[in-house]
Design an enzyme around this catalytic site. Structure first.
Site, PDB file in Angstrom:
ATOM      1  N   LYS A 163       0.940  -1.157  -0.121  1.00 57.10           N
ATOM      2  CA  LYS A 163      -0.107   0.024  -0.001  1.00 57.10           C
ATOM      3  C   LYS A 163       0.913   1.177  -0.083  1.00 57.10           C
ATOM      4  O   LYS A 163       1.852   1.212   0.433  1.00 57.10           O
ATOM      5  CB  LYS A 163      -0.861   0.067   1.124  1.00 57.10           C
ATOM      6  N   ASP A 204      -2.442  -1.155  10.094  1.00 63.80           N
ATOM      7  CA  ASP A 204      -2.660  -0.868   8.495  1.00 63.80           C
ATOM      8  C   ASP A 204      -3.358  -2.349   8.194  1.00 63.80           C
ATOM      9  O   ASP A 204      -3.800  -2.465   7.121  1.00 63.80           O
ATOM     10  CB  ASP A 204      -1.371  -1.077   8.033  1.00 63.80           C
TER      11      ASP A 204
END
Length: 305
Positions: A15, A141
């Site tokens: 990401k 996350d």
């Protein structure tokens, strides 16, 4: 991709934090933040093989990391109380491509991929929301990787609003250093009072990374790479680094700049994604196996439409 009902192969993507604002600090020491998460098509690969020995094995063994401390193992252990059959175990093979300590969420992505795969293979039938709730225990996350959509995030990163973002090409650079997240978040000069913004502002105007100046101060090689990349456009830091990235409208320009990247740094050209490659592959696996009588009732209702 292996479509055997006892085996599954899934990509585990990185990401990017398109911006990262730190808006406060909680009493428990965690920081309140706002960020835009976007996936990229640079991925690790995880191969899962269902067993009936009630064991969790992960290979290859990572030096100086006991299996019990591996996030993949911890994710699997979180799901053991929900197994359809107590004898179920799993053999997991991790093929790494993502750099460790780069701020691109490799470990969190691997853990989330394990949660998604085992939810199906072990017949846990948990919703994505429940998986994300479990996953955040291991890392802030992990929820975005579990939910699988590009998102505007708040809280410690677990409060997610789905967004549709442009999907440019990115040049990703990893300087030859490791950034200590703990060192960055405990630095007294870290900005912790950026005013919160609305999602509309984030989508229209973007933002900055509050960690950048502190990361550059502690890591001269990040500063060097940032100054080099800045020659070509709006260079950004993802997470606490060490990875830096730059967006391009087309593949040719991204590859052209990559070709001149100093060889002492790792570099990749990748594409932004609004849907996680993990979810795309998992949904494909489920579609392929819908008609298999003895597996259908094990498939998670969160994925079977």
């Amino acid at each position: 991709m292996d479509y055997s009902v006892n085996k599954m192969q899934l990509p585990s993507p990185a990401k990017l934090n398109l911006f990262l604002h730190i808006t406060g600090r909680r009493e428990d020491g965690y920081h309140e933040l706002q960020t835009l998460f976007q996936f990229i098509d640079l991925c690790d690969t995880l191969d899962f093989s269902l067993t009936r020995n009630n064991q969790i094995t992960i290979s290859p063994i990572i030096e100086q990391l006991p299996t019990e401390d591996n996030l993949i193992y911890k994710a699997a252990k979180l799901l053991t109380p929900f197994k359809k059959d107590s004898t179920f175990g799993i053999d997991i093979i991790l093929t790494k491509q993502l750099p460790m300590g780069g701020g691109i969420g490799g470990g969190s992505s691997n853990a989330a991929t394990a949660l998604l795969a085992l939810n199906v293979l072990w017949g846990c039938q948990l919703s994505l929301e429940k998986l994300a709730e479990l996953g955040v225990q291991l890392g802030a996350d992990i929820p975005v990787f579990v939910m699988g959509f590009a998102a505007f995030a708040e809280g410690v990163g677990e409060k997610l609003q789905k967004v549709e973002l442009d999907t440019p090409y990115f040049l990703l650079i990893k300087p030859n250093c490791h950034v200590s997240t703990g060192q960055i978040f405990t630095d007294k000069y870290l900005t912790r009072d950026t005013p919160p913004i609305r999602i509309s502002h984030a989508l229209k105007l973007g933002g900055h990374n509050d960690c950048l100046d502190v990361v550059k101060k502690h890591n001269p090689e990040v500063n060097e790479a940032y100054l080099w990349l800045k020659n070509y456009g709006d260079a950004k830091l993802t997470g606490t680094g060490a990875c830096l990235f730059l967006a391009f409208d087309n593949l040719r320009d991204a590859e052209r700049v990559r070709s001149s990247t100093p060889t002492k740094w790792q570099s990749w050209v990748c594409r932004g994604c609004n849907t996680s490659p993990t979810h795309a592959a998992l949904n494909q696996w489920i579609e392929q196996n819908r008609g298999v009588p003895h597996i259908k009732h094990h498939l998670s209702q969160s994925f079977l439409g």
